[in-house]
Design a protein around this motif. Structure first.
Motif: not given
Length: 375
Positions: A38-67
């Motif tokens: 609860a309270g987890v949020r994305v720190v900065k805008p998601l950014r697509r990165v290369f690769g992922g012939n079978q997938s969509f790949v994003y660099a992501v950082e999260l903050e908040g929550g207790s996990d």
């Protein structure tokens, strides 16, 4: 002669996975419902990165929550194409956890979801490995790239020690205790049958039929039945262990990525896939270029075979499977199953007239099956 290719319309519908803002909102809403998040949020805008012939790949950082497994570290969000089997994310999570526990360098998956409706496809959140793909360890990159861009690092490709490193990684994987690996998989409540070579061929047949490439599905069925092997020779195989799947921070290998093709198979399966994939990589330098890629493939093969006896008939058999797999990837890409206009360009490096004709002839000589990319 050129292989006829029909104009094939896309069969995969639109998905929110191509829209970073929609993904961000849906991911946060999903995580909010998890214990400790609860309270987890994305720190900065998601950014697509290369690769992922079978997938969509994003660099992501999260903050908040207790996990703490989700926050305070760089992560990769990998969303599978919506037409792919949802159980793949479950299988990969179990495999990567088992390999991590056994000391093999992989990224830990910290969360996964098989419900394609959440982000437009089944997805995984995993630790982001430091560095860049093996051949571009000094590049300013934080994601995987295609073999074409990897080969663009010409000096490293020609003179680097990556064939030896790749062979060492394969032997290390194949040397893991099969009993220990299977025990870890069983603890995760994954059926070993789902990791069998037979299950792998069934998935390849289904993919070929989805593209209406029925001759290719015949080749995969041939691959599953034309050769037998001793079940005691099974090892954990990555199924696609090329240099672009190995991350390096300039000092050391930080991990191996993309375990979507993992299976229990003879070691010849992995060795043949990489050897043939390198030998048939189209390059723009004519005969000298082909000589270079073949010499790199030979160095990889020799480095592996120097320490392990390999069955030549099995290698030849799985070489045909690799040729069919290359054609399948081209066919899927041309149907726009693995492409989207909003993401980074990551073309199929084997989509080349000469390479395609070679695959077609190799398959015909071995199986009698005439394949093409026309529907």
């Amino acid at each position: 002669s050129a292989v006829p290719v029909a104009h094939i319309e896309p069969i995969a519908g639109p998905t929110i996975a191509t829209d970073p803002l929609a993904v961000t909102a849906a991911l946060c809403a999903h995580l909010e419902a998890l214990p400790g998040s609860a309270g987890v949020r994305v720190v900065k805008p998601l950014r697509r990165v290369f690769g992922g012939n079978q997938s969509f790949v994003y660099a992501v950082e999260l903050e908040g929550g207790s996990d703490s497994s989700l926050t305070g570290r760089p992560l990769i969000l990998r969303i599978l194409r919506p037409f792919l089997p949802a159980d793949s994310v479950v299988r990969e999570a179990a495999v990567q956890a088992a390999l991590y526990d056994l000391g093999y360098p992989v990224a830990r998956i910290v969360h996964y979801c098989a419900d394609a409706s959440v982000l437009g496809g089944p997805f995984q959140l995993m630790e982001r490995l430091a560095g860049a793909p093996m051949l571009l360890a000094d590049a300013n990159s934080d994601g995987t790239i295609s073999l074409r861009e990897t080969a663009g690092s010409f000096a490293a490709f020609v003179f680097g020690d990556w064939p030896q490193q790749l062979a060492d990684l394969q032997r290390r994987l194949h040397s893991l205790s099969r009993q220990a690996f299977e025990a870890k998989i069983a603890e995760a409540d994954i059926a070993l049958a789902d990791l069998s070579l037979g299950a792998t061929f069934e998935r390849l047949v289904a993919r070929a039929q989805a593209c209406r490439l029925n001759a290719l599905s015949d080749v995969f069925e041939w691959g599953a039945t034309a050769r037998s092997f001793d079940p005691e020779r099974l090892v954990c195989c990555h199924g696609d262990l090329f240099p672009n799947q190995v991350m390096n921070d300039g000092r050391r290998i930080t991990g191996v990525i993309d375990w979507s093709d993992v299976c229990l198979a003879p070691r010849e399966y992995d060795v043949a896939i990489v050897t043939v994939g390198l030998e048939t990589l189209p390059v723009p330098l004519g005969a000298p270029g082909r000589l270079i890629v073949r010499s790199r493939a030979r160095r990889f093969f020799d480095a592996y075979a120097r320490h392990v006896d390999l069955d030549r008939e099995l290698l030849d058999h799985f070489a045909i499977v690799r040729a069919a797999h290359s054609l399948l990837g081209i066919g899927e890409r041309r149907r726009r199953l693995f492409a989207d206009e909003s993401g980074p360009s990551n073309p199929n490096p084997y989509d080349d007239e000469r390479a395609i004709a070679g695959f077609v002839e190799t398959i015909r000589e071995a199986t009698g099956i005439r394949v093409g990319l026309a529907s």
